[in-house]
Design an enzyme around this catalytic site. Structure first.
Site, PDB file in Angstrom:
ATOM      1  N   PRO A   2       0.794  -1.213   0.000  1.00  0.00           N
ATOM      2  CA  PRO A   2       0.000   0.000   0.000  1.00  0.00           C
ATOM      3  C   PRO A   2       0.832   1.271   0.000  1.00  0.00           C
ATOM      4  O   PRO A   2       1.359   1.677   1.029  1.00  0.00           O
ATOM      5  CB  PRO A   2      -0.821  -0.111   1.294  1.00  0.00           C
ATOM      6  CG  PRO A   2      -0.369  -1.364   1.974  1.00  0.00           C
ATOM      7  CD  PRO A   2       0.913  -1.751   1.363  1.00  0.00           C
ATOM      8  N   GLU A   3       0.966   1.853  -1.160  1.00  0.00           N
ATOM      9  CA  GLU A   3       1.512   3.194  -1.265  1.00  0.00           C
ATOM     10  C   GLU A   3       0.305   4.112  -1.486  1.00  0.00           C
ATOM     11  O   GLU A   3      -0.830   3.653  -1.382  1.00  0.00           O
ATOM     12  CB  GLU A   3       2.531   3.257  -2.412  1.00  0.00           C
ATOM     13  CG  GLU A   3       3.648   2.225  -2.224  1.00  0.00           C
ATOM     14  CD  GLU A   3       4.685   2.203  -3.338  1.00  0.00           C
ATOM     15  OE1 GLU A   3       4.981   3.272  -3.869  1.00  0.00           O
ATOM     16  OE2 GLU A   3       5.175   1.110  -3.657  1.00  0.00           O
TER      17      GLU A   3
END
Length: 271
Positions: A2-3
């Site tokens: 998760p960026e």
DNA sequence: CAGTGGGCCTGAGTGC
DNA sequence: TGCACTCAGGCCCACT
């Protein structure tokens, strides 16, 4: 996983559906990165007013506080009217009258933290030092340059640190620098106005495109609706060491910076 | 203040 | 098949 794009895709996939919901129960699994910060009972009866994002944090505005969610390295959220019994890696359930919001996080680097509000000490501790929001209007080439000049560390590590600009994680940092034609080892403060402008544009382009593609699913990312992302088919350098550059054909190089792998094209990206 | 390295966890993949 | 080992998308903290 998760960026920024994955967190934003997650937000968009459940924000409207959970808005207005009342919390009816909370279930905690194994400990996450930080404790919840309140008795679970304090959340009961509160209303979820909306869901915002700051960097890689999701901010659930409650009627009497703020719930911060972070996905860490391996976290993902699901939101549905009903979900199966929690598994071994489901560590936080927020039960509402609109459905069940569940944090699934095998590595448990993620977190769910209740704070009294955005200006409270615990919230400021987590959010206070974050850099510019790359998709906001305030993210200008001049603002980016003002942040970069204070850092002589390699640009890749400065992007990752999130103090200048938030949301650019390990995958997108390599992709952004490729698009900008900048070698990841270049000192941040050595970038002149022309290259900073290119970097600024590349950050926006890569992140916005990744959001539009539903994020990057390398292993198991999916939105709160369970949809996988597709940006992984468009990466130009990440994970492609030894393979030909899609622009010039040179072999993609890899190196380790700050214990994280970086990828770049030695011909397209200048020191 | 800026920069570096350690640590937090688990699962997947690799080589023997 | 089993074991030891490496690596993985993030980020805080202690230390220099």
């Amino acid at each position: 996983m998760p960026e920024l794009p994955e967190v934003e895709v997650t937000r968009q996939s459940f924000a409207a559906r959970i808005a207005g919901a009342h919390i009816t129960a909370v279930r905690l699994g194994k400990p996450l990165r930080w404790p919840l910060g309140c008795a679970p009972g304090q959340l009961l009866g509160q209303q979820v007013l909306g869901v915002r994002r700051r960097g890689k944090y999701l901010l659930l505005d409650l009627s009497d506080g703020l719930l911060l969610l972070h996905l860490g390295m391996s976290g993902s959220l699901r939101f549905a009217p009903a979900l199966p019994a929690p598994g071994a890696h489901d560590h936080f359930d927020l039960v509402t009258d609109h459905g069940l919001l569940r944090l699934h996080d095998p590595r448990r680097f993620g977190a769910a933290v209740f704070t009294p509000g955005e200006q409270s000490a615990p919230a400021r501790k987590l959010l206070g030092a974050l850099g510019l929001e790359p998709l906001d209007d305030g993210f200008t080439p001049a603002a980016l340059q003002a942040g970069l000049v204070r850092h002589r560390a390699p640009i890749k590590q400065v992007l990752l640190a999130g103090k200048v600009v938030v949301g650019v994680g390990n995958i997108y940092a390599s992709e952004v620098l490729f698009l900008a034609g900048i070698r990841p080892t270049t000192a941040a403060c050595a970038l002149g106005p022309v290259r900073v402008r290119r970097l600024h544009r590349a950050i926006r382009e890569v992140l916005a495109r990744a959001v539009a593609r539903g994020g990057t699913t390398l292993r198991d990312f999916s939105s709160a609706e369970g949809q996988a992302g597709h940006f992984q088919t468009e990466t130009r350098v990440y994970g492609r060491a030894g393979q030909p550059c899609t622009a010039c054909g040179a072999a993609i190089h890899s190196l380790v910076q700050g214990q994280r792998s970086s990828f770049y094209c030695p011909r397209c990206q200048r020191p």
